[in-house]
Design an enzyme around this catalytic site. Sequence first.
Site, mmCIF file in Angstrom:
data_model
loop_
_atom_site.group_PDB
_atom_site.id
_atom_site.type_symbol
_atom_site.label_atom_id
_atom_site.label_comp_id
_atom_site.label_asym_id
_atom_site.label_seq_id
_atom_site.Cartn_x
_atom_site.Cartn_y
_atom_site.Cartn_z
ATOM 1 N N ILE A 8 -35.423 48.120 -71.593
ATOM 2 C CA ILE A 8 -34.672 48.635 -70.444
ATOM 3 C C ILE A 8 -35.598 49.450 -69.547
ATOM 4 C CG2 ILE A 8 -33.845 50.580 -71.898
ATOM 5 C CD1 ILE A 8 -31.409 50.768 -70.053
ATOM 6 N N TYR A 147 -33.105 48.336 -49.258
ATOM 7 C CA TYR A 147 -32.278 48.203 -50.471
ATOM 8 C C TYR A 147 -31.563 46.842 -50.487
ATOM 9 C CZ TYR A 147 -29.148 49.574 -54.270
ATOM 10 O OH TYR A 147 -28.460 49.630 -55.455
ATOM 11 N N LYS A 151 -32.508 43.787 -53.235
ATOM 12 C CA LYS A 151 -31.478 43.341 -54.192
ATOM 13 C C LYS A 151 -31.122 41.866 -53.955
ATOM 14 C CE LYS A 151 -30.808 47.135 -56.584
ATOM 15 N NZ LYS A 151 -31.186 47.208 -57.994
HETATM 16 N N1 LIG Z 1 -25.154 54.138 -58.538
HETATM 17 C C1 LIG Z 1 -24.584 53.135 -57.881
HETATM 18 O O1 LIG Z 1 -23.506 53.287 -57.272
HETATM 19 C C2 LIG Z 1 -25.220 51.786 -57.875
HETATM 20 C C3 LIG Z 1 -24.569 50.761 -57.182
HETATM 21 C C4 LIG Z 1 -25.131 49.496 -57.175
HETATM 22 C C5 LIG Z 1 -26.312 49.270 -57.848
HETATM 23 N N2 LIG Z 1 -26.935 50.291 -58.503
HETATM 24 C C6 LIG Z 1 -28.188 49.991 -59.214
HETATM 25 O O2 LIG Z 1 -28.084 50.464 -60.545
HETATM 26 C C7 LIG Z 1 -29.394 50.763 -61.052
HETATM 27 C C8 LIG Z 1 -29.384 52.153 -61.652
HETATM 28 O O3 LIG Z 1 -29.132 53.068 -60.605
HETATM 29 P P1 LIG Z 1 -28.617 54.562 -60.845
HETATM 30 O O4 LIG Z 1 -27.486 54.730 -59.936
HETATM 31 O O5 LIG Z 1 -28.481 54.830 -62.273
HETATM 32 O O6 LIG Z 1 -29.865 55.356 -60.223
HETATM 33 P P2 LIG Z 1 -30.541 56.722 -60.620
HETATM 34 O O7 LIG Z 1 -29.592 57.642 -61.253
HETATM 35 O O8 LIG Z 1 -31.269 57.166 -59.386
HETATM 36 O O9 LIG Z 1 -31.619 56.286 -61.736
HETATM 37 C C9 LIG Z 1 -32.691 55.463 -61.375
HETATM 38 C C10 LIG Z 1 -33.543 55.171 -62.610
HETATM 39 O O10 LIG Z 1 -34.646 54.350 -62.163
HETATM 40 C C11 LIG Z 1 -35.867 54.949 -62.574
HETATM 41 N N3 LIG Z 1 -36.906 54.773 -61.568
HETATM 42 C C12 LIG Z 1 -36.805 55.017 -60.236
HETATM 43 N N4 LIG Z 1 -38.008 54.853 -59.659
HETATM 44 C C13 LIG Z 1 -38.873 54.499 -60.653
HETATM 45 C C14 LIG Z 1 -40.258 54.210 -60.697
HETATM 46 N N5 LIG Z 1 -41.032 54.294 -59.600
HETATM 47 N N6 LIG Z 1 -40.819 53.877 -61.870
HETATM 48 C C15 LIG Z 1 -40.071 53.843 -62.999
HETATM 49 N N7 LIG Z 1 -38.748 54.099 -63.020
HETATM 50 C C16 LIG Z 1 -38.171 54.441 -61.853
HETATM 51 C C17 LIG Z 1 -35.553 56.432 -62.731
HETATM 52 O O11 LIG Z 1 -36.405 57.024 -63.708
HETATM 53 P P3 LIG Z 1 -37.602 58.040 -63.370
HETATM 54 O O12 LIG Z 1 -37.216 58.825 -62.175
HETATM 55 O O13 LIG Z 1 -37.732 58.828 -64.631
HETATM 56 O O14 LIG Z 1 -38.788 57.165 -63.145
HETATM 57 C C18 LIG Z 1 -34.128 56.427 -63.240
HETATM 58 O O15 LIG Z 1 -34.097 56.341 -64.640
HETATM 59 C C19 LIG Z 1 -30.345 50.611 -59.863
HETATM 60 O O16 LIG Z 1 -30.959 49.346 -59.917
HETATM 61 C C20 LIG Z 1 -29.409 50.677 -58.667
HETATM 62 O O17 LIG Z 1 -29.938 50.011 -57.544
HETATM 63 C C21 LIG Z 1 -26.429 51.541 -58.533
#
Ligand SMILES: NC(=O)c1ccc[n+]([C@@H]2O[C@H](COP(=O)([O-])OP(=O)(O)OC[C@H]3O[C@@H](n4cnc5c(N)ncnc54)[C@H](OP(=O)(O)O)[C@@H]3O)[C@@H](O)[C@H]2O)c1
Length: 244
Positions: A8, A147, A151
Amino acid sequence: MPQSLLIITGHSQGLGRAVLDHYLAQNDFQILAISRTKLEIESPRLTQLSVDLSELPVLEEQLGDIFPTGDFEKIILLNNAGWIGEIKPIGNLQPKKLRTQVNVNLLAPMYLTNAFIKFYKTHQAQKIVCNISSGAASRPVSGWGGYCSTKAALAMFTLVAAKENKSETFHFYSLAPGIVDTGMQGEIRDSNESDFPEIEKFKSFKEENKLTSPEEVALKIEKLFRSPDQFKEVIQDVRSFELN
Ligand SMILES: NC(=O)c1ccc[n+]([C@@H]2O[C@H](COP(=O)([O-])OP(=O)(O)OC[C@H]3O[C@@H](n4cnc5c(N)ncnc54)[C@H](OP(=O)(O)O)[C@@H]3O)[C@@H](O)[C@H]2O)c1
């Protein structure tokens, strides 16, 4: 107990953290977790790698060595790490930030998917690649140029991978998780209306408790991983999943 393997990305917070916690609670999964941040969790079943997925040369160097070997029953790659990016109209985007976003959201999961297929192609395990997508993959959103585009491109890459690997042991998904209560939604609400015309709608999702918890989405993702034969289409949205 037979062992399965979960790889993951983006496990340190948000949705990835909820998925990690869910699988840590199962005794039959080994987990390889990749984020920049390492969590203070000690478990013999968890290996954490600190990798900045925007640094592609670093990822390229490590790719050959990261995949665990073993007599696994099921092997899952969940490309979850993602970044909403700079929320600004196209014309005002900083190229370096755009590059970082393309690397994290698109190139890193493409590299990992490619390497995963090569490494595990002949493994007898059931193999699942799940690339986390978004409703924004199929809807243009002002202020989210990078974004939406990353995606959408990742969804197409996943469709091609699925077409090329039609076998009973491989399953590929591009999965939209709905609107999830994570740090990413906070970043969206912290943007400006001049850059992001839909901001009030997203603020009201939070105020009206319309965001889904990461834990609930993690349960739905687990349902997909437990019974992939029930999910025939590559493009999936957790909002159509029933929990039972
Ligand atoms: N939240 C929503 O409503 C939503 C909706 C649609 C899709 N998504 C998708 O769901 C997924 C998870 O999003 P989330 O909402 O959980 O976001 P989040 O809370 O911002 O978490 C993002 C995760 O990605 C990691 N990450 C970001 N930049 C990175 C980098 N340069 N290298 C390695 N790891 C990196 C971060 O870890 P570190 O900072 O420790 O590196 C963190 O664990 C994403 O793909 C997002 O696009 C989210």
